[in-house]
Design a protein around this motif. Structure first.
Motif, PDB file in Angstrom:
ATOM      1  N   GLY A  27       0.918  -0.826   0.169  1.00  0.00           N
ATOM      2  CA  GLY A  27       0.255  -0.333   0.102  1.00  0.00           C
ATOM      3  C   GLY A  27       1.053   1.426   0.135  1.00  0.00           C
ATOM      4  N   ILE A  28       0.001   2.484   0.059  1.00  0.00           N
ATOM      5  CA  ILE A  28       0.977   3.396   0.101  1.00  0.00           C
ATOM      6  C   ILE A  28       0.966   4.320   1.401  1.00  0.00           C
ATOM      7  CG2 ILE A  28       0.464   4.097  -2.048  1.00  0.00           C
ATOM      8  CD1 ILE A  28      -1.770   6.016  -1.308  1.00  0.00           C
ATOM      9  N   ILE A  60      -6.032  10.733  -2.472  1.00  0.00           N
ATOM     10  CA  ILE A  60      -6.420   9.913  -3.669  1.00  0.00           C
ATOM     11  C   ILE A  60      -8.176   9.613  -3.802  1.00  0.00           C
ATOM     12  CG2 ILE A  60      -5.618   8.002  -5.352  1.00  0.00           C
ATOM     13  CD1 ILE A  60      -3.535   7.503  -3.059  1.00  0.00           C
ATOM     14  N   ILE A  61      -8.422   9.029  -1.652  1.00  0.00           N
ATOM     15  CA  ILE A  61      -9.508   8.925  -2.449  1.00  0.00           C
ATOM     16  C   ILE A  61     -10.401   9.303  -0.920  1.00  0.00           C
ATOM     17  CG2 ILE A  61      -9.237   6.397  -1.620  1.00  0.00           C
ATOM     18  CD1 ILE A  61     -11.691   6.203  -3.715  1.00  0.00           C
ATOM     19  N   SER A  62     -11.450  10.198  -1.342  1.00  0.00           N
ATOM     20  CA  SER A  62     -12.124  10.336   0.349  1.00  0.00           C
ATOM     21  C   SER A  62     -13.466   9.822   0.284  1.00  0.00           C
ATOM     22  CB  SER A  62     -12.638  11.745   0.364  1.00  0.00           C
ATOM     23  OG  SER A  62     -13.412  12.609  -1.070  1.00  0.00           O
ATOM     24  N   ASP A  63     -13.740   8.587  -0.653  1.00  0.00           N
ATOM     25  CA  ASP A  63     -15.204   8.095  -0.300  1.00  0.00           C
ATOM     26  C   ASP A  63     -14.871   6.946  -0.692  1.00  0.00           C
ATOM     27  OD1 ASP A  63     -16.904   9.954   1.290  1.00  0.00           O
ATOM     28  OD2 ASP A  63     -16.896  10.928  -0.862  1.00  0.00           O
ATOM     29  N   GLY A  64     -14.676   6.008  -0.091  1.00  0.00           N
ATOM     30  CA  GLY A  64     -14.965   4.354  -0.368  1.00  0.00           C
ATOM     31  C   GLY A  64     -13.680   3.537   0.398  1.00  0.00           C
ATOM     32  N   THR A  65     -14.634   2.808   1.052  1.00  0.00           N
ATOM     33  CA  THR A  65     -13.380   2.335   2.907  1.00  0.00           C
ATOM     34  C   THR A  65     -12.839   0.762   2.690  1.00  0.00           C
ATOM     35  OG1 THR A  65     -15.485   2.428   4.235  1.00  0.00           O
ATOM     36  CG2 THR A  65     -13.492   0.824   4.955  1.00  0.00           C
ATOM     37  N   ASN A  99      -8.671   1.349   1.853  1.00  0.00           N
ATOM     38  CA  ASN A  99      -8.073   0.045   3.345  1.00  0.00           C
ATOM     39  C   ASN A  99      -7.198  -0.574   2.022  1.00  0.00           C
ATOM     40  OD1 ASN A  99     -11.389  -1.585   4.605  1.00  0.00           O
ATOM     41  ND2 ASN A  99     -10.214  -0.295   5.124  1.00  0.00           N
ATOM     42  N   LEU A 100      -7.382  -0.728   1.136  1.00  0.00           N
ATOM     43  CA  LEU A 100      -6.374  -1.700  -0.023  1.00  0.00           C
ATOM     44  C   LEU A 100      -5.632  -0.319  -0.034  1.00  0.00           C
ATOM     45  CD1 LEU A 100      -8.493  -3.442  -2.718  1.00  0.00           C
ATOM     46  CD2 LEU A 100      -6.601  -4.091  -1.179  1.00  0.00           C
ATOM     47  N   MET A 116      -6.132  -9.501   5.694  1.00  0.00           N
ATOM     48  CA  MET A 116      -6.287 -10.714   6.869  1.00  0.00           C
ATOM     49  C   MET A 116      -7.056  -9.816   7.301  1.00  0.00           C
ATOM     50  SD  MET A 116      -1.857 -10.904   7.960  1.00  0.00           S
ATOM     51  CE  MET A 116      -2.617 -11.492   9.865  1.00  0.00           C
ATOM     52  N   TYR A 117      -7.676  -8.646   7.633  1.00  0.00           N
ATOM     53  CA  TYR A 117      -8.103  -7.489   8.021  1.00  0.00           C
ATOM     54  C   TYR A 117      -9.906  -8.252   7.417  1.00  0.00           C
ATOM     55  CZ  TYR A 117     -10.115  -3.026   9.147  1.00  0.00           C
ATOM     56  OH  TYR A 117     -10.712  -1.552   9.676  1.00  0.00           O
TER      57      TYR A 117
END
Length: 424
Positions: free
Chosen positions: A310-311, A325-330, A334-335, A345-346
């Motif tokens: 990830g970042i 980069i993204i404010s909406d979309g859990t 997460n990714l 795992m999560y």
């Protein structure tokens, strides 16, 4: 005061601060950059953790069921991997620490909550959540109705804007929990809880709260939350009825009547605000949809380039100290933050917890277990699809409440089946 009562009272204070965090933030040190409620919640969390240790030193026979061992071990593994990411990620240190807390420390509330030993204390915690929800929902409806008369501190959370729709003079209620989308997610959770409790106990208090939760959801004008209420009603009907032919006939009839009524209302009042937001007639809604799609495409591209690690923890959402980069979309957040291995795992932890609850419901004939178990399953289903569209699940109020409900469920179940404990 007994150790049990002290522990329960701290939990109730913790719930109070969590639900009314917006009032605390807006009225304590309002002019400073300090988020007062966050500090108080984290301090209370630390106190709960210390009390947990002291409580279990006093009662050396503290035990955990065999079925829970795997959940706890899985959580510990995820916690350790999350801790490692703090040291290997390259984004700002404060972001990483905040992200680690938000993801992995707050989950442990299910362990802290399940530490109570008396059955009545779990019922009391649920009623505390119910009572506080009454207040916050009524307040949100007042926000919607009295928008021209309430002071600024009662209209928006510090640091947030006031959200409206351009085509109609409508304010989106937020309950001082932040963005109306977050508040909408909270409304859906409490609606599911109160509706399931009403079905089992037939207490009018739960029924009235269910109705107020629906009103509060509409006051938030969160499209996904309104859809979530409708889907939750169907799921509640299905899970609380074993006569499948009868239940599907009811669902068909209700859906058919609902569509007819909706069509008639639309023909009579085509400019009604609810149609404007769902049919994307409002300029704000159109812009929001376009921005979200662009963010999703950007997030997917970044995920492709950073699949393994990830970042960086906390680089998206409320923990981010820069433009995310993204404010909406859990799920996308997460990714991006966790990387694919830790994300798997999560997600696996969620699946294991849901399966555990399904087993509890099937094996235990108890009203509280059934109502809370079905609540947890339906809330999980709601967030499974809503997480593709918004990030309300990651908001502190929703995230901690979700895991608290799981902790209350397993703790209550242990308190009524003490004879099947096993040492851990």
């Amino acid at each position: 005061m007994t150790a049990e009562k002290l522990y329960k009272d701290v939990l109730k204070i913790f719930i109070f601060v969590l639900v009314f965090s917006g009032f605390i933030t807006n009225y304590l040190f309002y002019t400073s950059s300090i988020n007062t409620s966050t500090i108080i919640i984290d301090v209370l969390y630390l106190i709960l953790f210390l009390l947990y240790i002291l409580f279990n030193i006093k009662f050396k026979n503290h035990t955990i069921r065999k079925q829970e061992v795997f959940i706890v071990i899985l959580y510990v593994f995820i916690f350790i991997f999350g801790l490692v990411k703090i040291f290997i990620d390259n984004n700002a240190l404060l972001e990483r620490i905040s992200g680690f807390r938000n993801y992995f420390i707050y989950i442990s509330i299910f362990i802290l909550v399940s530490n109570l030993r008396k059955t009545k204390n779990y019922i009391e915690l649920i009623n505390t959540i119910i009572n506080f929800s009454y207040i916050i929902f009524i307040f949100s409806i007042l926000q919607f109705v009295l928008k021209d008369y309430l002071p600024d501190r009662l209209m928006r959370l510090k640091g947030e804007g006031i959200y409206t729709y351009q085509t109609v003079d409508i304010l989106r209620a937020n309950g001082l929990l932040g963005h109306p989308v977050i508040f909408g997610g909270f409304c859906v959770m409490i609606f599911i809880l109160s509706a399931n409790l009403y079905i089992q106990y037939k207490n009018k208090k739960y029924f009235v709260l269910s109705l107020i939760a629906i009103l509060a959801t509409f006051a938030s004008s969160s499209r996904l939350s309104i859809i979530g209420i409708l889907i939750s009603i169907l799921l509640i009907m299905i899970l609380n009825n074993t006569d499948w032919i009868k239940i599907f006939f009811k669902i068909f009839c209700i859906s058919f009547i609902f569509m007819i009524v909706l069509y008639i209302i639309y023909r009579l009042y085509p400019n009604l605000y609810i149609f404007n937001i769902f049919l994307a007639k409002d300029e704000y809604v159109q812009g929001s949809n376009m921005v979200h799609l662009q963010q999703v495409y950007s997030a997917i591209e970044y995920i492709k380039k950073n699949v393994l690690f990830g970042i960086g923890l906390g680089s998206q959402g409320i923990s981010a100290k820069h433009v995310a980069i993204i404010s909406d979309g859990t799920w996308f957040q997460n990714l991006l933050e966790l990387g694919l291995p830790l994300f798997i795992m999560y997600i696996f932890l969620y699946i294991v917890c849901i399966k555990y609850v399904i087993v509890l419901i099937k094996k235990i004939d108890n009203k509280f277990v059934k109502s809370l178990g079905r609540t947890f399953i339906i809330i999980s289903i709601y967030f499974m699809y809503s997480n593709f569209v918004n990030s309300s699940f990651l908001a502190r109020i929703c995230y901690i409440l979700y895991w608290s409900l799981f902790g209350i469920l397993i703790g209550y179940e242990k308190s009524i089946h003490k004879n099947i404990f096993t040492k851990f």
